[in-house]
Scaffold this active site. Sequence first.
Site, mmCIF file in Angstrom:
data_model
loop_
_atom_site.group_PDB
_atom_site.id
_atom_site.type_symbol
_atom_site.label_atom_id
_atom_site.label_comp_id
_atom_site.label_asym_id
_atom_site.label_seq_id
_atom_site.Cartn_x
_atom_site.Cartn_y
_atom_site.Cartn_z
ATOM 1 N N TYR A 33 0.971 -1.297 0.024
ATOM 2 C CA TYR A 33 -0.006 -0.022 -0.088
ATOM 3 C C TYR A 33 0.858 1.294 0.003
ATOM 4 O O TYR A 33 1.924 1.228 0.249
ATOM 5 C CB TYR A 33 -1.051 -0.083 1.209
ATOM 6 C CG TYR A 33 -0.436 0.212 2.364
ATOM 7 C CD1 TYR A 33 0.317 -0.518 3.283
ATOM 8 C CD2 TYR A 33 -0.215 1.557 3.266
ATOM 9 C CE1 TYR A 33 1.075 -0.215 4.505
ATOM 10 C CE2 TYR A 33 0.112 2.072 4.490
ATOM 11 C CZ TYR A 33 0.758 1.007 4.945
ATOM 12 O OH TYR A 33 1.303 1.215 6.081
ATOM 13 N N ARG A 52 8.352 3.991 -4.612
ATOM 14 C CA ARG A 52 8.301 2.972 -3.521
ATOM 15 C C ARG A 52 7.457 1.854 -3.794
ATOM 16 O O ARG A 52 7.756 0.815 -3.451
ATOM 17 C CB ARG A 52 8.163 3.753 -2.382
ATOM 18 C CG ARG A 52 8.240 2.889 -1.077
ATOM 19 C CD ARG A 52 8.213 3.577 0.196
ATOM 20 N NE ARG A 52 6.927 4.045 0.659
ATOM 21 C CZ ARG A 52 6.787 4.969 1.491
ATOM 22 N NH1 ARG A 52 7.721 5.293 2.434
ATOM 23 N NH2 ARG A 52 5.523 5.267 1.847
ATOM 24 N N ARG A 100 -7.565 -20.425 -1.792
ATOM 25 C CA ARG A 100 -6.479 -20.589 -0.826
ATOM 26 C C ARG A 100 -5.365 -21.384 -0.659
ATOM 27 O O ARG A 100 -5.744 -22.491 -0.669
ATOM 28 C CB ARG A 100 -7.376 -20.153 0.766
ATOM 29 C CG ARG A 100 -6.182 -19.907 1.898
ATOM 30 C CD ARG A 100 -6.921 -19.966 3.273
ATOM 31 N NE ARG A 100 -6.076 -19.381 4.269
ATOM 32 C CZ ARG A 100 -5.287 -20.096 4.966
ATOM 33 N NH1 ARG A 100 -5.358 -21.509 4.736
ATOM 34 N NH2 ARG A 100 -4.399 -19.713 5.838
ATOM 35 N N HIS A 102 -1.191 -21.117 0.352
ATOM 36 C CA HIS A 102 -0.079 -20.166 0.707
ATOM 37 C C HIS A 102 0.825 -19.723 -0.463
ATOM 38 O O HIS A 102 1.120 -18.413 -0.640
ATOM 39 C CB HIS A 102 0.714 -20.458 1.951
ATOM 40 C CG HIS A 102 0.087 -20.705 3.181
ATOM 41 N ND1 HIS A 102 -0.944 -21.491 3.479
ATOM 42 C CD2 HIS A 102 0.403 -20.020 4.503
ATOM 43 C CE1 HIS A 102 -1.363 -21.525 4.657
ATOM 44 N NE2 HIS A 102 -0.831 -20.444 5.394
ATOM 45 N N LYS A 149 6.578 -1.921 2.116
ATOM 46 C CA LYS A 149 5.524 -1.171 2.515
ATOM 47 C C LYS A 149 3.963 -2.351 2.362
ATOM 48 O O LYS A 149 3.430 -1.961 1.368
ATOM 49 C CB LYS A 149 5.151 -0.023 2.005
ATOM 50 C CG LYS A 149 4.168 0.967 2.884
ATOM 51 C CD LYS A 149 4.282 2.427 2.575
ATOM 52 C CE LYS A 149 2.867 3.261 3.060
ATOM 53 N NZ LYS A 149 3.172 3.289 4.662
ATOM 54 N N GLU A 182 11.733 2.494 14.595
ATOM 55 C CA GLU A 182 10.792 3.426 13.886
ATOM 56 C C GLU A 182 9.241 3.353 14.791
ATOM 57 O O GLU A 182 9.086 2.508 15.567
ATOM 58 C CB GLU A 182 10.470 3.228 12.357
ATOM 59 C CG GLU A 182 9.718 1.841 11.986
ATOM 60 C CD GLU A 182 9.581 1.606 10.659
ATOM 61 O OE1 GLU A 182 9.562 2.927 9.877
ATOM 62 O OE2 GLU A 182 9.687 0.577 10.189
ATOM 63 N N LEU A 207 10.869 1.432 7.542
ATOM 64 C CA LEU A 207 10.344 1.953 6.051
ATOM 65 C C LEU A 207 11.306 3.170 5.667
ATOM 66 O O LEU A 207 11.335 3.961 6.541
ATOM 67 C CB LEU A 207 9.052 1.983 6.093
ATOM 68 C CG LEU A 207 8.376 2.528 4.797
ATOM 69 C CD1 LEU A 207 8.234 1.191 4.044
ATOM 70 C CD2 LEU A 207 6.889 3.132 4.988
HETATM 71 N N1 PDD Z 1 2.540 4.880 7.467
HETATM 72 N N2 PDD Z 1 7.290 3.932 9.007
HETATM 73 C C1 PDD Z 1 6.020 3.094 8.861
HETATM 74 C C2 PDD Z 1 6.177 1.942 9.564
HETATM 75 C C3 PDD Z 1 5.124 3.522 8.098
HETATM 76 O O1 PDD Z 1 3.728 2.805 8.243
HETATM 77 C C4 PDD Z 1 5.288 4.921 7.765
HETATM 78 C C5 PDD Z 1 3.774 5.353 7.022
HETATM 79 C C6 PDD Z 1 6.385 5.457 7.796
HETATM 80 C C7 PDD Z 1 6.440 6.936 7.116
HETATM 81 O O2 PDD Z 1 6.713 6.923 5.656
HETATM 82 P P1 PDD Z 1 6.089 8.214 4.653
HETATM 83 O O3 PDD Z 1 7.049 9.293 5.235
HETATM 84 O O4 PDD Z 1 6.317 7.538 3.273
HETATM 85 O O5 PDD Z 1 4.762 8.191 4.972
HETATM 86 C C8 PDD Z 1 7.293 4.852 8.305
HETATM 87 C C9 PDD Z 1 1.531 5.377 6.508
HETATM 88 C C10 PDD Z 1 1.187 6.933 6.750
HETATM 89 C C11 PDD Z 1 0.393 4.637 7.163
HETATM 90 O O6 PDD Z 1 0.464 3.488 7.480
HETATM 91 O O7 PDD Z 1 -0.847 5.296 7.315
#
Ligand code: PDD
Length: 285
Positions: A33, A52, A100, A102, A149, A182, A207
């Site tokens: 996403y 990304r 389904r 895996h 992501k 993070e 991320l």
């Molecule tokens: N999240 N780290 C994680 C685990 C994240 O889920 C996000 C962003 C970031 C920051 O990435 P960016 O600057 O590209 O938004 C870092 C989004 C906003 C969300 O899950 O809603």
Amino acid sequence: MSRIAYVNGRYVPLRDASVNVEDRGYQFADGVYEVCEIRDGRIVDMPRHLARLKRSLGELRIAAPMAPAALEAIIREVIRRNRITYGIVYLQITRGVARRDHAFPTTPVKPAVVVTARSLNFARSEDNAANGIAVVTTPENRWARVDIKSVSLLPNVLAKQAARERGAYEAWFVDRDGVVTEGASSNAWIVTRDGRVVTRPADHSILSGITRTVLFNVLEALQLKLEERPFTLDDVRNAAEAFVTSATQIVMPVVRVDDGQVGDGKVGPVARRLREEFHRFAHFS
Ligand code: PDD
């Protein structure tokens, strides 16, 4: 006005928007996403988010469902149909629908695409930023590829819930060495007492945030010193300031971590300035 979602080729009222129960996103969290900020009706840093996205898809060997320009047109149309001036657009691509099992489907299936958008309350975001947020810490318990992501976010969900139950807004994952990786949905930063701005290198354990990357340009332009290095909870205790970055929070000052205040417990000048300057360096389209 009812919200409109894009689901696999159709624009539908959100209440009617649905996916197949055998969508691999639903069954296995087998998908990726992106979230972009919308500001003044324009999309912030879309090319970087799409780049990304391409990388995340590639890492999971999910085929790109369409050309980036087509995806971009859908994103714009969803924003237009929902009349968003300030808010977010959410884009999700899963491996698709299959019985389904895996392992990947043996015959190719079409990746499933969903795009939604919603307004955010600008005054509320600014208010949060003016007051700063509280963060709690939680042991790092995610898989070793959080640079992708993916929609597989269960540890992040549990961490965020733990934060909420303790009156905080974000949770920071801390690894076995006491190093902050993070946030549950943001990147983590501190400002040292001598003014150096510190964030962890973007390896496989975080991320690589788009906001984080753009902020590097802001720091350079403001002649602030960047240190890309791991930092510990001890470093946080000794820091002058802390903040988080994400597409939804931009630069959000952190004034408490667990039971301790950060610096003097107030929003600091560096975080405030970075937030003010950020959009001068972001790409709008
Ligand atoms: N999240 N780290 C994680 C685990 C994240 O889920 C996000 C962003 C970031 C920051 O990435 P960016 O600057 O590209 O938004 C870092 C989004 C906003 C969300 O899950 O809603």
